[in-house]
Scaffold this active site. Structure first.
Site, PDB file in Angstrom:
ATOM      1  N   CYS A   1      -1.722  -1.631   9.632  1.00 28.09           N
ATOM      2  CA  CYS A   1      -0.938  -1.014   8.562  1.00 28.09           C
ATOM      3  C   CYS A   1      -0.768   0.487   8.826  1.00 28.09           C
ATOM      4  O   CYS A   1      -1.754   1.210   8.961  1.00 28.09           O
ATOM      5  CB  CYS A   1      -1.671  -1.231   7.245  1.00 28.09           C
ATOM      6  SG  CYS A   1      -0.834  -0.523   5.828  1.00 28.09           S
ATOM      7  N   ASN A   2       0.474   0.910   8.895  1.00 24.16           N
ATOM      8  CA  ASN A   2       0.738   2.338   9.125  1.00 24.16           C
ATOM      9  C   ASN A   2       0.220   3.186   7.973  1.00 24.16           C
ATOM     10  O   ASN A   2      -0.289   4.285   8.176  1.00 24.16           O
ATOM     11  CB  ASN A   2       2.243   2.586   9.273  1.00 24.16           C
ATOM     12  CG  ASN A   2       2.771   2.179  10.620  1.00 24.16           C
ATOM     13  OD1 ASN A   2       3.016   3.006  11.475  1.00 24.16           O
ATOM     14  ND2 ASN A   2       2.934   0.879  10.828  1.00 24.16           N
ATOM     15  N   THR A   3       0.349   2.670   6.749  1.00 22.19           N
ATOM     16  CA  THR A   3      -0.089   3.439   5.585  1.00 22.19           C
ATOM     17  C   THR A   3      -1.606   3.639   5.628  1.00 22.19           C
ATOM     18  O   THR A   3      -2.106   4.750   5.418  1.00 22.19           O
ATOM     19  CB  THR A   3       0.351   2.730   4.287  1.00 22.19           C
ATOM     20  OG1 THR A   3       1.758   2.506   4.349  1.00 22.19           O
ATOM     21  CG2 THR A   3       0.027   3.551   3.066  1.00 22.19           C
TER      22      THR A   3
ATOM     23  N   THR B   1       4.809  -1.572   9.532  1.00 20.41           N
ATOM     24  CA  THR B   1       4.618  -2.894  10.139  1.00 20.41           C
ATOM     25  C   THR B   1       5.883  -3.756  10.149  1.00 20.41           C
ATOM     26  O   THR B   1       6.085  -4.552  11.051  1.00 20.41           O
ATOM     27  CB  THR B   1       3.545  -3.667   9.339  1.00 20.41           C
ATOM     28  OG1 THR B   1       3.808  -3.484   7.941  1.00 20.41           O
ATOM     29  CG2 THR B   1       2.167  -3.190   9.675  1.00 20.41           C
TER      30      THR B   1
ATOM     31  N   TYR C   1       0.834  -1.193   0.000  1.00 20.86           N
ATOM     32  CA  TYR C   1       0.000   0.000   0.000  1.00 20.86           C
ATOM     33  C   TYR C   1       0.883   1.263   0.000  1.00 20.86           C
ATOM     34  O   TYR C   1       0.430   2.334  -0.375  1.00 20.86           O
ATOM     35  CB  TYR C   1      -0.872   0.058   1.265  1.00 20.86           C
ATOM     36  CG  TYR C   1      -2.053  -0.885   1.316  1.00 20.86           C
ATOM     37  CD1 TYR C   1      -2.267  -1.887   0.364  1.00 20.86           C
ATOM     38  CD2 TYR C   1      -2.982  -0.779   2.358  1.00 20.86           C
ATOM     39  CE1 TYR C   1      -3.357  -2.736   0.458  1.00 20.86           C
ATOM     40  CE2 TYR C   1      -4.080  -1.617   2.447  1.00 20.86           C
ATOM     41  CZ  TYR C   1      -4.266  -2.596   1.502  1.00 20.86           C
ATOM     42  OH  TYR C   1      -5.354  -3.425   1.604  1.00 20.86           O
ATOM     43  N   GLY C   2       2.086   1.093   0.474  1.00 21.86           N
ATOM     44  CA  GLY C   2       2.953   2.243   0.773  1.00 21.86           C
ATOM     45  C   GLY C   2       3.375   3.077  -0.409  1.00 21.86           C
ATOM     46  O   GLY C   2       3.914   4.161  -0.246  1.00 21.86           O
TER      47      GLY C   2
ATOM     48  N   GLU D   1      10.921  -9.108   4.277  1.00 31.71           N
ATOM     49  CA  GLU D   1      10.197 -10.226   3.636  1.00 31.71           C
ATOM     50  C   GLU D   1      11.182 -11.321   3.212  1.00 31.71           C
ATOM     51  O   GLU D   1      10.830 -12.488   3.119  1.00 31.71           O
ATOM     52  CB  GLU D   1       9.426  -9.719   2.421  1.00 31.71           C
ATOM     53  CG  GLU D   1       8.442  -8.634   2.774  1.00 31.71           C
ATOM     54  CD  GLU D   1       6.999  -9.030   2.647  1.00 31.71           C
ATOM     55  OE1 GLU D   1       6.700  -9.986   1.924  1.00 31.71           O
ATOM     56  OE2 GLU D   1       6.151  -8.362   3.287  1.00 31.71           O
TER      57      GLU D   1
HETATM   58  N1  DGL Z   1       1.938  -2.397   5.972  1.00 35.77           N
HETATM   59  C1  DGL Z   1       2.636  -1.267   5.391  1.00 35.77           C
HETATM   60  C2  DGL Z   1       2.811  -0.185   6.455  1.00 35.77           C
HETATM   61  O1  DGL Z   1       2.839  -0.440   7.640  1.00 35.77           O
HETATM   62  C3  DGL Z   1       3.990  -1.667   4.814  1.00 35.77           C
HETATM   63  C4  DGL Z   1       3.880  -2.495   3.563  1.00 35.77           C
HETATM   64  C5  DGL Z   1       3.114  -1.785   2.454  1.00 35.77           C
HETATM   65  O2  DGL Z   1       3.661  -0.843   1.831  1.00 35.77           O
HETATM   66  O3  DGL Z   1       1.993  -2.157   2.214  1.00 35.77           O
HETATM   67  O4  DGL Z   1       2.916   0.961   6.107  1.00 35.77           O
END
Ligand code: DGL
Length: 279
Positions: free
Chosen positions: A75-77, A187, A44-45, A154
């Protein structure tokens, strides 16, 4: 809290949110938790706000259909871009990692110079800066995107020469900015904690957003009871002899099981593939 929380739903763009799941499970072992990893559409980032909001809404809708009483946005994003829309759209509590991490950072910093590392989208959103400066108006917030950390984790390369070299190049700017607190605003980053700590040096406190949000959820569920009972945790929730854990993904389960089991430290059993588009 008005409604009893019996089932917690956690979602992330993929595998990384299992760091949050793991902390929640450690702090609330009696709680049933379902996890959704949108593995078909990760990352998502690097996506636009509109796309991240749409994906996050679909994930939340899926979880509510599973009957969750609380959603933890691992998810932070998603937390950075979609919280307003999520909170407006659902009538159950929704907690994101940004507020938890920002609050903890403000509690720990002495110099008021706080670093934040995350995805491009999280950094661009300014969500951490805004949240930190709401709590601590004079704070000097330095943000930095570290996109290569995600594939490193990963790949399981969290503690080798390459991870260290990449961390040195990325983090140089924050070291020179002399931050005394650094939020691991993605994350995946808690898995690089050791390497990041070595590069930043002993004087810098690292904020693990997985730990911070698990503390917040615990506080939300038990905080006031604990205070009232003088240290005794009153469990108003139904207790489960076995934690009932469920995993859903949107793409093949092989890699989720392989990498996710390393994240969790135990074998993930029977994740189910689901289609959440158009939910
Ligand atoms: N889960 C995303 C976050 O915490 C990191 C991986 C992504 O870019 O989706 O921002």
């Amino acid at each position: 809290m008005d409604k009893e929380i019996r089932l917690i739903g956690v979602f992330d763009s993929g595998i990384g949110g299992l760091t949050v799941f793991k902390e929640l499970n450690r702090k609330l072992p009696e709680m049933r938790i379902v996890y959704l990893g949108d593995t078909a559409r990760v990352p998502y980032g690097v996506k636009s706000k509109e796309t991240v909001v749409r994906y996050s809404m679909e994930a939340a809708r899926f979880l509510t259909r599973k009957g969750v009483d609380l959603i933890v946005v691992a998810c932070n994003t998603s937390s950075a871009l979609a919280m307003d829309q999520l909170r407006k759209s659902f009538d159950i509590p929704i907690i994101g990692v940004i507020e938890a991490g920002a609050r903890r950072a403000c509690g720990l910093t002495r110099s008021k110079r706080i670093g934040v590392i995350g995805t491009h989208a999280t950094v661009k959103s300014e969500a951490y800066r805004n949240e930190i400066q709401k709590i601590m108006p004079g704070a000097d917030v330095r943000q930095l995107a570290c996109p290569l950390f995600v594939p490193l984790v990963e790949e399981g390369w969290t503690d080798n020469k390459i991870a260290r070299n990449i961390a040195e190049v990325y983090l140089d700017e924050l070291k020179r900015a002399d931050v005394d607190t650094l939020i691991l605003g993605c994350t995946h980053y808690p898995l690089l904690k050791k390497t990041i700590a070595e590069v930043m040096g002993a004087g810098v406190k690292l904020i693990d957003s997985a730990e911070s949000i698990a503390d917040d959820v615990w506080q939300m569920l038990y905080g006031s009871e604990k205070r009232e009972e003088g240290g005794q945790i009153k469990n108003s929730l139904q207790s489960f002899s076995e934690p009932e854990l469920r995993f859903y993904v949107t793409d093949s389960t092989e890699r989720f099981i392989e990498v996710g089991s390393v994240f969790l430290g135990f074998e993930i059993r029977n994740p189910q593939i689901v289609d959440i588009t158009g939910e």
